[in-house]
Design an enzyme around this catalytic site. Structure first.
Site, PDB file in Angstrom:
ATOM      1  N   VAL A  18       0.827  -1.203   0.000  1.00 41.81           N
ATOM      2  CA  VAL A  18       0.000   0.000   0.000  1.00 41.81           C
ATOM      3  C   VAL A  18       0.867   1.261   0.000  1.00 41.81           C
ATOM      4  CG1 VAL A  18      -1.648   1.341   1.377  1.00 41.81           C
ATOM      5  CG2 VAL A  18      -1.999  -1.098   1.030  1.00 41.81           C
ATOM      6  N   GLY A  19       1.819   1.324   0.929  1.00 40.13           N
ATOM      7  CA  GLY A  19       2.641   2.533   1.082  1.00 40.13           C
ATOM      8  C   GLY A  19       3.370   2.912  -0.202  1.00 40.13           C
ATOM      9  N   ASN A  96       1.730  -2.939   8.536  1.00 41.13           N
ATOM     10  CA  ASN A  96       0.924  -4.160   8.521  1.00 41.13           C
ATOM     11  C   ASN A  96       0.068  -4.286   9.787  1.00 41.13           C
ATOM     12  OD1 ASN A  96       3.756  -4.143   9.005  1.00 41.13           O
ATOM     13  ND2 ASN A  96       3.701  -6.291   9.554  1.00 41.13           N
ATOM     14  N   LEU A 175      -7.625   0.190  -2.622  1.00 41.61           N
ATOM     15  CA  LEU A 175      -7.009  -0.341  -3.841  1.00 41.61           C
ATOM     16  C   LEU A 175      -7.010  -1.867  -3.839  1.00 41.61           C
ATOM     17  CD1 LEU A 175      -3.936  -1.656  -3.345  1.00 41.61           C
ATOM     18  CD2 LEU A 175      -3.348   0.715  -3.059  1.00 41.61           C
ATOM     19  N   ARG A 268     -29.716  -4.189  -9.292  1.00 42.00           N
ATOM     20  CA  ARG A 268     -29.604  -4.142  -7.829  1.00 42.00           C
ATOM     21  C   ARG A 268     -28.483  -5.042  -7.334  1.00 42.00           C
ATOM     22  NH1 ARG A 268     -35.461  -6.117  -6.603  1.00 42.00           N
ATOM     23  NH2 ARG A 268     -34.691  -7.495  -8.248  1.00 42.00           N
ATOM     24  N   GLY A 279     -11.682 -19.881  -4.068  1.00 41.03           N
ATOM     25  CA  GLY A 279     -11.808 -19.211  -2.760  1.00 41.03           C
ATOM     26  C   GLY A 279     -10.997 -17.936  -2.775  1.00 41.03           C
ATOM     27  N   PHE A 280     -11.433 -16.957  -1.986  1.00 38.80           N
ATOM     28  CA  PHE A 280     -10.677 -15.700  -1.981  1.00 38.80           C
ATOM     29  C   PHE A 280      -9.399 -15.844  -1.158  1.00 38.80           C
ATOM     30  CE2 PHE A 280     -14.114 -15.189   1.224  1.00 38.80           C
ATOM     31  CZ  PHE A 280     -13.371 -15.045   2.384  1.00 38.80           C
ATOM     32  N   CYS A 284      -5.950  -9.551   3.022  1.00 40.76           N
ATOM     33  CA  CYS A 284      -6.902  -8.755   3.799  1.00 40.76           C
ATOM     34  C   CYS A 284      -8.284  -9.350   4.060  1.00 40.76           C
ATOM     35  CB  CYS A 284      -7.052  -7.380   3.150  1.00 40.76           C
ATOM     36  SG  CYS A 284      -5.491  -6.477   3.243  1.00 40.76           S
ATOM     37  N   ARG A 354       0.146 -13.991  -0.283  1.00 41.13           N
ATOM     38  CA  ARG A 354      -0.397 -14.065   1.080  1.00 41.13           C
ATOM     39  C   ARG A 354      -1.809 -14.662   1.082  1.00 41.13           C
ATOM     40  NH1 ARG A 354       0.952  -8.073   3.150  1.00 41.13           N
ATOM     41  NH2 ARG A 354       0.379  -7.610   0.996  1.00 41.13           N
TER      42      ARG A 354
HETATM   43  P1  NAD Z   1       3.032  -4.811   3.936  1.00 38.96           P
HETATM   44  O1  NAD Z   1       3.343  -5.873   4.916  1.00 38.96           O
HETATM   45  O2  NAD Z   1       3.306  -5.036   2.491  1.00 38.96           O
HETATM   46  O3  NAD Z   1       3.819  -3.473   4.350  1.00 38.96           O
HETATM   47  C1  NAD Z   1       3.893  -2.982   5.642  1.00 38.96           C
HETATM   48  C2  NAD Z   1       5.290  -2.393   5.853  1.00 38.96           C
HETATM   49  O4  NAD Z   1       5.314  -1.698   7.113  1.00 38.96           O
HETATM   50  C3  NAD Z   1       6.403  -3.438   5.926  1.00 38.96           C
HETATM   51  O5  NAD Z   1       7.363  -3.180   4.919  1.00 38.96           O
HETATM   52  C4  NAD Z   1       6.991  -3.256   7.332  1.00 38.96           C
HETATM   53  O6  NAD Z   1       8.397  -3.452   7.404  1.00 38.96           O
HETATM   54  C5  NAD Z   1       6.629  -1.812   7.637  1.00 38.96           C
HETATM   55  N1  NAD Z   1       6.646  -1.477   9.065  1.00 38.96           N
HETATM   56  C6  NAD Z   1       6.046  -2.135  10.089  1.00 38.96           C
HETATM   57  N2  NAD Z   1       6.270  -1.496  11.256  1.00 38.96           N
HETATM   58  C7  NAD Z   1       7.027  -0.410  10.962  1.00 38.96           C
HETATM   59  C8  NAD Z   1       7.575   0.646  11.741  1.00 38.96           C
HETATM   60  N3  NAD Z   1       7.388   0.720  13.073  1.00 38.96           N
HETATM   61  N4  NAD Z   1       8.308   1.588  11.129  1.00 38.96           N
HETATM   62  C9  NAD Z   1       8.514   1.538   9.779  1.00 38.96           C
HETATM   63  N5  NAD Z   1       8.016   0.573   8.994  1.00 38.96           N
HETATM   64  C10 NAD Z   1       7.277  -0.395   9.568  1.00 38.96           C
HETATM   65  O7  NAD Z   1       1.505  -4.446   4.162  1.00 38.96           O
HETATM   66  P2  NAD Z   1       0.478  -3.820   3.091  1.00 38.96           P
HETATM   67  O8  NAD Z   1      -0.080  -4.890   2.225  1.00 38.96           O
HETATM   68  O9  NAD Z   1       1.101  -2.623   2.473  1.00 38.96           O
HETATM   69  O10 NAD Z   1      -0.715  -3.380   4.058  1.00 38.96           O
HETATM   70  C11 NAD Z   1      -0.567  -2.285   4.943  1.00 38.96           C
HETATM   71  C12 NAD Z   1      -1.931  -1.970   5.523  1.00 38.96           C
HETATM   72  O11 NAD Z   1      -2.825  -1.585   4.473  1.00 38.96           O
HETATM   73  C13 NAD Z   1      -2.614  -3.140   6.231  1.00 38.96           C
HETATM   74  O12 NAD Z   1      -3.329  -2.641   7.326  1.00 38.96           O
HETATM   75  C14 NAD Z   1      -3.583  -3.678   5.194  1.00 38.96           C
HETATM   76  O13 NAD Z   1      -4.708  -4.293   5.782  1.00 38.96           O
HETATM   77  C15 NAD Z   1      -4.004  -2.407   4.473  1.00 38.96           C
HETATM   78  N6  NAD Z   1      -4.429  -2.590   3.079  1.00 38.96           N
HETATM   79  C16 NAD Z   1      -3.744  -3.430   2.255  1.00 38.96           C
HETATM   80  C17 NAD Z   1      -4.140  -3.547   0.919  1.00 38.96           C
HETATM   81  C18 NAD Z   1      -3.409  -4.464  -0.018  1.00 38.96           C
HETATM   82  O14 NAD Z   1      -3.893  -4.637  -1.138  1.00 38.96           O
HETATM   83  N7  NAD Z   1      -2.287  -5.056   0.342  1.00 38.96           N
HETATM   84  C19 NAD Z   1      -5.195  -2.785   0.434  1.00 38.96           C
HETATM   85  C20 NAD Z   1      -5.860  -1.916   1.304  1.00 38.96           C
HETATM   86  C21 NAD Z   1      -5.458  -1.823   2.632  1.00 38.96           C
HETATM   87  C1  UGA Z   2      -9.321  -6.447  -1.826  1.00 41.61           C
HETATM   88  C2  UGA Z   2     -10.400  -5.400  -2.141  1.00 41.61           C
HETATM   89  O1  UGA Z   2     -10.925  -5.651  -3.449  1.00 41.61           O
HETATM   90  C3  UGA Z   2      -9.822  -3.995  -2.061  1.00 41.61           C
HETATM   91  O2  UGA Z   2     -10.856  -3.028  -2.262  1.00 41.61           O
HETATM   92  C4  UGA Z   2      -9.186  -3.786  -0.698  1.00 41.61           C
HETATM   93  O3  UGA Z   2      -8.580  -2.519  -0.625  1.00 41.61           O
HETATM   94  C5  UGA Z   2      -8.148  -4.843  -0.456  1.00 41.61           C
HETATM   95  O4  UGA Z   2      -8.752  -6.160  -0.560  1.00 41.61           O
HETATM   96  C6  UGA Z   2      -7.556  -4.782   0.922  1.00 41.61           C
HETATM   97  O5  UGA Z   2      -8.133  -4.235   1.823  1.00 41.61           O
HETATM   98  O6  UGA Z   2      -6.479  -5.394   1.025  1.00 41.61           O
HETATM   99  P1  UGA Z   2      -7.338  -7.550  -3.188  1.00 41.61           P
HETATM  100  O7  UGA Z   2      -7.255  -8.474  -2.015  1.00 41.61           O
HETATM  101  O8  UGA Z   2      -6.105  -6.932  -3.698  1.00 41.61           O
HETATM  102  O9  UGA Z   2      -8.351  -6.351  -2.855  1.00 41.61           O
HETATM  103  O10 UGA Z   2      -7.957  -8.341  -4.421  1.00 41.61           O
HETATM  104  P2  UGA Z   2      -9.437  -8.668  -4.930  1.00 41.61           P
HETATM  105  O11 UGA Z   2      -9.508  -8.336  -6.350  1.00 41.61           O
HETATM  106  O12 UGA Z   2     -10.480  -8.154  -4.059  1.00 41.61           O
HETATM  107  O13 UGA Z   2      -9.424 -10.257  -4.832  1.00 41.61           O
HETATM  108  C7  UGA Z   2      -9.402 -10.920  -3.584  1.00 41.61           C
HETATM  109  C8  UGA Z   2      -9.581 -12.405  -3.797  1.00 41.61           C
HETATM  110  O14 UGA Z   2     -10.909 -12.676  -4.248  1.00 41.61           O
HETATM  111  C9  UGA Z   2      -8.648 -12.997  -4.866  1.00 41.61           C
HETATM  112  O15 UGA Z   2      -8.196 -14.248  -4.431  1.00 41.61           O
HETATM  113  C10 UGA Z   2      -9.536 -13.129  -6.085  1.00 41.61           C
HETATM  114  O16 UGA Z   2      -9.135 -14.139  -6.950  1.00 41.61           O
HETATM  115  C11 UGA Z   2     -10.869 -13.455  -5.431  1.00 41.61           C
HETATM  116  N1  UGA Z   2     -12.025 -13.083  -6.284  1.00 41.61           N
HETATM  117  C12 UGA Z   2     -12.276 -11.781  -6.575  1.00 41.61           C
HETATM  118  C13 UGA Z   2     -12.873 -14.077  -6.744  1.00 41.61           C
HETATM  119  O17 UGA Z   2     -12.665 -15.286  -6.462  1.00 41.61           O
HETATM  120  N2  UGA Z   2     -13.953 -13.719  -7.507  1.00 41.61           N
HETATM  121  C14 UGA Z   2     -14.228 -12.433  -7.829  1.00 41.61           C
HETATM  122  O18 UGA Z   2     -15.231 -12.193  -8.530  1.00 41.61           O
HETATM  123  C15 UGA Z   2     -13.361 -11.430  -7.347  1.00 41.61           C
END
Ligand code: NAD
Ligand code: UGA
Length: 474
Positions: A18-19, A96, A175, A268, A279-280, A284, A354
């Site tokens: 995300v970052g 994280n 995202l 709707r 399965g998903f 997250c 993951r």
């Molecule tokens: P990530 O594990 O890829 O990244 C997190 C980073 O934070 C790591 O690189 C870690 O080293 C760093 N970190 C942890 N503690 C720290 C500290 N004290 N100082 C500096 N760095 C530190 O995780 P991510 O997938 O980017 O997710 C981050 C958050 O965003 C989570 O809460 C997740 O639920 C949320 N989120 C993720 C997604 C996604 O698609 N991955 C989408 C929406 C929201």
């Molecule tokens: C999901 C959400 O879509 C994002 O909006 C959210 O920000 C993010 O989680 C988060 O909080 O981390 P992401 O996990 O990246 O995003 O991917 P998705 O496209 O949602 O897919 C998740 C899982 O569901 C995958 O394994 C995908 O294959 C599965 N999926 C998705 C299905 O099996 N069927 C579908 O129709 C859609």
């Protein structure tokens, strides 16, 4: 006119999935703001700074281009967390927040130790007024915890220096991996929750550089925090719903693609998130639903907790159901059989594994003694090793009978194999030359397509037996 704090420097704590992408998009759209992405993970930061853009730690279409344009101009990846915090007017928390593995709430509650640690660092190093933005997904009322930590330090410091002040906002990220850059560039909405009008306006001002103001929603803090968990729970619920219907299709000769299409045309219901699959997965959905369930338990809402638990139960059942079908079709034993797994990432266009459904399915097949060859165009061998090679804690032995190898070529791996199993919907699996594959497989040879992406007619006419999720059982 609404007032806001001037924002010249931003810091983001956490350079992950995300970052990294989020800050790259902000830096590209706001050339007058300097963006520092700070992380404790030295290797990760080194990868973000690599000259060779193929080596970035996150694979996202469009990301390389943004990094190329902004890195070292107004986008900086650094391990110097203290300085990044000190100079920042606004700090995003993007660390994280996995599920707790021990102690109270283990297996359900979010582990907030990284959020807490970051808040303490901010409290220690921040100067002047700082806006702290929750970007991580967190339980409702986490802003309270962050505030308490910031306040405690402020009171301690008051005696020795000029007081620091803070505003805490919630700005959850929606995202999806694989489409992150497009999602960030053209979001359905940006959600900002908070109680400090000026801080809210400051963050909204940043987004207004590229997003229309009609898409910027402002709510109270707790609605914003809860909306993130709710959005993920609803999305996951749709997938469990369609996967449950896929199982009914298989025993009634209905076709899941036709059913999904028919219900999706109802405005709707809508046609998104109706693809049945193994399965998903991803980092997250499971974690956020567990978090929601923990909240329900905490507030005594037992029936609500049970309701959301079903979404997770169907997901695990789907993974096991697919594994069982493969084993049954291959005469009830996989011992010594070579199976080629196509796709290990949790979905296409990402290298993220993951909680990928492929992990559980591969483990199930290994327990039955299969010899797996695993092919994925973006996932590295070491990643698969991390996911599959855990030891049995009791005996120190690897408790599975099967073995696995990393495959560099689908066609090479298919030689003398008994089955190909599509677990991720990578585009290249749509164009496999089934004639070439089938010619070298041991017969009877199977294609198991859990994503419904392959050209099944061609596969069948090439001599393969084909099982498609949610379609007639053969
Ligand atoms: P990530 O594990 O890829 O990244 C997190 C980073 O934070 C790591 O690189 C870690 O080293 C760093 N970190 C942890 N503690 C720290 C500290 N004290 N100082 C500096 N760095 C530190 O995780 P991510 O997938 O980017 O997710 C981050 C958050 O965003 C989570 O809460 C997740 O639920 C949320 N989120 C993720 C997604 C996604 O698609 N991955 C989408 C929406 C929201
Ligand atoms: C999901 C959400 O879509 C994002 O909006 C959210 O920000 C993010 O989680 C988060 O909080 O981390 P992401 O996990 O990246 O995003 O991917 P998705 O496209 O949602 O897919 C998740 C899982 O569901 C995958 O394994 C995908 O294959 C599965 N999926 C998705 C299905 O099996 N069927 C579908 O129709 C859609």
């Amino acid at each position: 006119m609404k007032k806001f704090y001037p924002i010249k420097k931003i810091c983001c704590i956490g350079a992950g999935y995300v970052g990294g992408p989020t800050m790259s998009v902000i830096a590209n759209n706001c050339p007058n703001i300097d963006v520092y992405v700070a992380d404790i993970d030295v290797d990760r930061i080194a990868s973000w700074n690599k000259k060779d853009l193929e080596q970035l730690p996150v694979y996202e279409p469009g990301l390389k281009n943004l990094i190329k344009k902004s890195r070292d101009l107004n986008l900086f990846f650094t391990t110097n967390i203290a300085d990044s915090i000190k100079q920042a007017d606004m700090i995003f928390l993007s660390v994280n927040t996995p599920t707790k593995i021990k102690g109270i709430g283990a297996g359900k509650a979010s582990d907030l130790k990284w959020v807490e640690e970051s808040a303490r660092q901010i409290a220690k190093y921040a100067e002047g007024h700082t806006i702290v933005v929750e970007k991580s997904t967190i339980p409702v009322r986490t802003a309270d915890t962050i505030n308490q930590i910031l306040l405690a330090y402020r009171e301690k410091d008051e005696a020795i220096s000029s007081p620091k002040t803070f505003s805490v906002l919630s700005n959850p990220e929606f995202l999806s991996e694989g489409t992150a850059i497009n999602d960030l560039q053209n979001p359905d909405r940006v959600l900002i929750g908070g109680h400090d009008e000026m801080a809210i306006e400051s963050l909204a001002f940043i987004y207004r550089h590229w997003i229309d103001k009609s898409k910027i929603l402002k709510t109270n803090l707790w609605s914003s925090e809860l909306s993130k968990l709710t959005a993920n729970a609803f999305l996951a619920q749709r997938i469990s719903s369609i996967n449950s219907i896929a199982a009914i299709c298989e025993v009634t000769s209905a076709n899941i693609n036709e059913v999904a299409n028919a219900i999706g045309m109802d405005s709707r219901i809508g046609n998104k998130f109706l693809k049945s699959g193994p399965g998903f997965g991803g980092s997250c959905f499971t974690k956020d639903i567990l978090n929601l369930i923990y909240l329900c338990d905490f507030y005594g809402l037992e029936k609500v907790a049970e309701y959301w638990e079903q979404v997770l139960k169907i997901n695990i059942w789907t993974r096991d159901r697919i594994s069982r079908i493969i084993i049954e079709k291959l005469f009830g034993t996989l011992s010594g059989k070579k199976l080629v797994v196509l796709g290990f990432s949790f979905k296409a266009n990402t290298n993220d594994t993951r909680d990928s459904s492929a992990i559980q399915i591969c483990k199930n097949l290994l327990e039955e003694g299969a010899k797996l060859e695993i092919y994925d165009p973006k996932v590295k061998k070491e990643q698969i090793e991390n996911e599959l090679n855990e030891k049995n804690l009791n005996s120190q032995e690897n408790f599975r009978d099967g073995t696995w190898e990393y495959s560099e070529s689908i066609y090479q791996s298919a030689i003398n194999s008994d089955a190909l199993i599509i677990l991720t919907e990578w585009e290249e699996f749509e164009n496999i030359n089934w004639q070439k594959i089938s010619a070298n497989m041991r017969k009877p040879a199977w294609l198991f397509d859990t994503r419904n992406v392959a050209n099944h007619d061609l596969a069948k006419s090439s001599g393969l037996l084909v099982w498609q999720l949610g379609r007639d059982l053969i």
